[in-house]
Design a protein around this motif. Structure first.
Motif, short mmCIF file in Angstrom:
data_model
loop_
_atom_site.label_atom_id
_atom_site.label_comp_id
_atom_site.label_asym_id
_atom_site.label_seq_id
_atom_site.Cartn_x
_atom_site.Cartn_y
_atom_site.Cartn_z
N ARG A 38 11.34 80.48 20.02
CA ARG A 38 9.63 80.53 18.96
C ARG A 38 8.35 82.07 19.29
O ARG A 38 9.01 82.03 20.82
CB ARG A 38 8.90 79.35 19.01
N GLY A 40 5.10 83.80 20.52
CA GLY A 40 3.97 83.75 20.37
C GLY A 40 3.21 85.79 20.81
O GLY A 40 4.15 85.73 20.97
N TYR A 42 0.18 86.50 24.49
CA TYR A 42 -0.28 86.49 25.47
C TYR A 42 -0.98 87.70 25.62
O TYR A 42 -0.78 88.95 25.72
CB TYR A 42 1.24 86.44 26.22
N VAL A 44 -4.02 89.48 28.46
CA VAL A 44 -4.43 89.25 29.68
C VAL A 44 -5.72 89.68 29.21
O VAL A 44 -6.26 90.47 28.89
CB VAL A 44 -3.48 89.78 30.20
N LEU A 45 -7.10 89.07 29.51
CA LEU A 45 -7.89 89.22 29.41
C LEU A 45 -8.98 88.99 31.00
O LEU A 45 -9.27 88.21 31.41
CB LEU A 45 -9.13 88.24 28.33
N THR A 46 -9.94 90.60 30.86
CA THR A 46 -10.59 90.03 32.09
C THR A 46 -12.21 90.49 32.15
O THR A 46 -11.90 90.44 31.00
CB THR A 46 -10.11 91.51 33.29
N HIS B 7 7.70 86.35 29.75
CA HIS B 7 6.71 87.34 29.29
C HIS B 7 6.54 88.82 29.09
O HIS B 7 7.50 89.42 30.08
CB HIS B 7 5.22 86.60 29.88
N MET B 9 5.15 92.87 28.42
CA MET B 9 3.97 93.48 28.97
C MET B 9 4.38 94.61 28.55
O MET B 9 5.26 95.19 29.05
CB MET B 9 3.19 93.22 29.56
N VAL B 22 -8.24 95.23 20.28
CA VAL B 22 -8.63 94.17 19.99
C VAL B 22 -10.12 93.58 21.18
O VAL B 22 -11.21 92.94 20.29
CB VAL B 22 -7.51 92.88 20.44
N GLY B 25 -13.24 95.10 19.56
CA GLY B 25 -13.22 93.79 18.47
C GLY B 25 -14.26 93.07 18.95
O GLY B 25 -15.43 92.97 18.36
N LEU B 26 -13.44 92.63 20.09
CA LEU B 26 -14.66 91.31 21.34
C LEU B 26 -15.84 92.63 20.69
O LEU B 26 -17.30 91.17 21.05
CB LEU B 26 -14.43 90.78 22.25
N VAL B 34 -15.98 91.38 28.18
CA VAL B 34 -15.05 92.07 28.58
C VAL B 34 -14.50 92.74 29.23
O VAL B 34 -14.81 94.10 28.37
CB VAL B 34 -14.08 92.16 26.53
N ASP B 35 -13.94 93.19 30.27
CA ASP B 35 -13.49 94.64 30.78
C ASP B 35 -12.33 94.98 30.50
O ASP B 35 -11.96 95.81 30.38
CB ASP B 35 -13.86 94.13 32.00
N ASP B 36 -11.22 93.65 30.41
CA ASP B 36 -9.93 95.07 30.10
C ASP B 36 -9.46 93.68 29.57
O ASP B 36 -9.66 92.91 29.37
CB ASP B 36 -9.42 94.90 31.34
N LEU B 37 -7.98 93.91 28.15
CA LEU B 37 -7.44 93.40 27.37
C LEU B 37 -6.12 93.95 27.36
O LEU B 37 -6.14 95.36 26.29
CB LEU B 37 -8.35 93.00 26.36
N ARG B 38 -5.08 93.31 27.65
CA ARG B 38 -3.90 94.01 27.34
C ARG B 38 -3.16 92.67 26.31
O ARG B 38 -3.29 91.68 26.28
CB ARG B 38 -3.23 94.06 28.41
N VAL B 39 -2.13 92.94 25.46
CA VAL B 39 -1.55 91.96 24.25
C VAL B 39 -0.36 91.85 24.87
O VAL B 39 0.36 93.52 25.12
CB VAL B 39 -2.40 92.58 23.16
N GLY B 40 -0.10 91.10 25.22
CA GLY B 40 2.13 91.15 25.05
C GLY B 40 2.96 89.98 24.38
O GLY B 40 1.47 89.05 23.58
N LYS B 41 3.96 90.15 24.65
CA LYS B 41 4.69 89.03 23.82
C LYS B 41 4.80 87.47 24.47
O LYS B 41 5.61 88.29 25.38
CB LYS B 41 5.75 89.74 23.17
N TYR B 42 5.11 86.03 23.57
CA TYR B 42 5.01 85.06 24.99
C TYR B 42 6.30 84.19 23.77
O TYR B 42 6.79 84.63 22.78
CB TYR B 42 4.34 83.95 25.15
N LEU B 43 6.94 84.35 24.43
CA LEU B 43 8.80 84.33 23.46
C LEU B 43 9.36 82.05 24.67
O LEU B 43 9.51 82.92 25.49
CB LEU B 43 9.58 84.46 23.57
#
Lengths: 84, 84
Positions: A38, A40, A42, A44-46, B7, B9, B22, B25-26, B34-43
């Protein structure tokens, strides 16, 4: 300063076509022991705040309002203090 | 039977336009901290084998060959035994 590590997954009852496609790719490559997969998100938010309660409240709100779709997804996160 | 939680990234030196979008948007929704945001995948991958060494080797291979792009992404995973 806090760092939130957020996992967003489709609910178990929802079909995951992306996971299915990746699983089929792996099987086609010869990885016969792949049983289920599956996929999804992930994140990571600071957060630039020293207030843990505020950080926790805001992360929950952000997940409910933007980062996940509560109709089909579920999320969890952990929050830890980090050096600025 | 083993479950791998993977994970993936983008490397830190690679720009993350999705994370940036994102984050904007926030911020537009009023989450000023909100200072920093990185998006990755989670399997989440289930492997139908009783051999931990084999499971570990195959997960690493799958990550290198299909699940991540080693040029721009990095991955990590943990492997745990689960009941069939």
């Amino acid at each position: 300063m806090f760092e939130a590590r957020i996992h967003v997954m489709l609910k178990k009852v929802i079909l995951d076509p992306q996971g299915k496609a990746v699983k089929n790719g792996l099987l086609a490559m010869g990885y016969d022991c792949v049983d289920d997969l599956r996929v999804g998100k992930y994140l990571v938010l600071t957060l630039n705040t020293a207030d843990r309660a505020k950080a926790d409240r805001e992360v929950r709100e952000m997940c409910d309002r933007l980062l996940s779709n509560p109709v089909i997804e579920e999320y969890n996160y952990d929050l830890q203090e980090v050096a600025p």
